[in-house]
Enzyme design. Structure first.
Site: not given
Length: 353
Positions: A312, A281
């Site tokens: 993400h 992420d």
């Protein structure tokens, strides 16, 4: 003091006598006011009232899909799924896709919009801090009143998880939620703002926030420096200007996060929470410093589903749906409902309302 407890003798009564007998509030004192009941009453009448709510507005958007509101069997007892966008209030395509998938499965999806977001009027010069769950609590209360017999669930996306995690911690066993889930959550708010994001992600988000705030420049000018706010060059500078360097109640950056860290009351959470995170992420940051792994090892309510890849809030896959995390969240809610029903039958408990 000279109080008496009148009740039927019982073990509970004896326990109350012992407990209240130790209370400092009932020991009395030499203050002369108790002898003047008229003066006591006058003092109560002259005291200023408790502060009232600030009359701010939030908004709820009900997803009905192209099939109409009744498609998917959503009735008064169907589970209500509260969708919480990121902290910027942006309703992404992924969040809408999750809502539509939930609608197909018989859920009643509802999007929570903060003050001043997505067309919700800003009726007072006050926005919602990063981890202040007060407005979310009002929305949950409203949904519970509107659907008293339905299970109430919540799922958040990205930085919006700070709000959901704060609510679960502050509310504890009184959250009124049956289960919750967080997609790519931001666990440590202060660290996230101070570390910053890659400019490819931070600048579009910063521009989106400034565009929304500029609509209320006249009202917000009473409480914040709008020139400094709209000239912010980072998310941290914008957050600090908006909530710490106010004209009426300035506070420090440290004090702000003491009240707004998402996990500040995590030990009090009493609702199962599934957190879906990817190790790569780019918004949350490296797992070693951004994932509270000890929380998931020690708390019986927090579950971490960690994948090596997914970005993400992306979690892409081929075929319909495009995001496997949406299916995982809905399957998690189904499994939780099945588990709770089994426990109720095993214990012979009536279904809670």
């Amino acid at each position: 003091g000279h109080c008496r407890l009148l009740c039927k003798p019982s073990a509970l009564a004896q326990h109350l006598v012992r407990s209240l007998g130790r209370s400092a509030a009932l020991r009395g004192g030499r203050w002369p006011w108790p002898r003047w009941p008229q003066l006591q009453m006058l003092w109560q009448l002259l005291q200023p009232p408790e502060p009232e709510p600030d009359a701010g507005l939030v908004a709820l958007d009900w997803l009905v899909g192209p099939w109409g509101a009744a498609w998917g069997g959503g009735g008064l007892s169907s589970p209500v799924l509260l969708l919480i966008p990121n902290a910027a209030g942006k309703v992404t395509g992924g969040l809408l896709q999750l809502g539509l998938r939930a609608l197909e499965r018989g859920f009643i999806p509802v999007i929570f919009n903060r003050r001043g977001h997505n067309g919700c009027p800003l009726t007072t010069p006050r926005l919602q801090p990063f981890g202040d769950p007060g407005d979310l609590r009002e929305a949950v209360t409203y949904l519970r009143c509107r659907h008293p017999s339905a299970s109430l669930l919540a799922v958040s996306e990205g930085s919006g998880s700070g709000l959901l995690l704060s609510y679960l911690g502050e509310s504890g066993s009184s959250s009124r939620l049956a289960a919750a889930a967080c997609l790519s959550p931001i666990f440590r708010g202060r660290d996230w703002f101070e570390a910053g994001m890659p400019w490819l992600y931070e600048w579009p988000l910063l521009l989106h926030l400034k565009q929304g705030l500029s609509r209320y420049a006249g009202a917000l000018a009473e409480v914040v420096d709008m020139d400094r706010l709209l000239g912010s060059r980072s998310l941290r500078e914008l957050e600090e200007t908006l909530f710490c360097r106010t004209r009426s109640r300035p506070t420090s950056w440290e004090s702000y996060w003491e009240r707004n860290e998402p996990l500040r009351d995590a030990d009090e959470a009493a609702v199962p929470v599934l957190c879906l995170c990817s190790a790569d992420d780019p918004v949350r940051g490296p797992p070693a410093r951004s994932l509270p792994t000890e929380l998931f090892r020690s708390s019986p309510y927090f579950f971490l589903l960690l994948t090596p890849h997914g970005g993400h809030c992306g979690f892409p896959r081929r075929g319909p749906g495009r995001c496997w995390a949406h299916e995982a969240v809905l399957e998690y809610f189904r499994a939780m409902a099945e588990f709770l029903r089994t426990e109720e039958r095993r214990k012979g408990l009536p279904r809670s309302r």
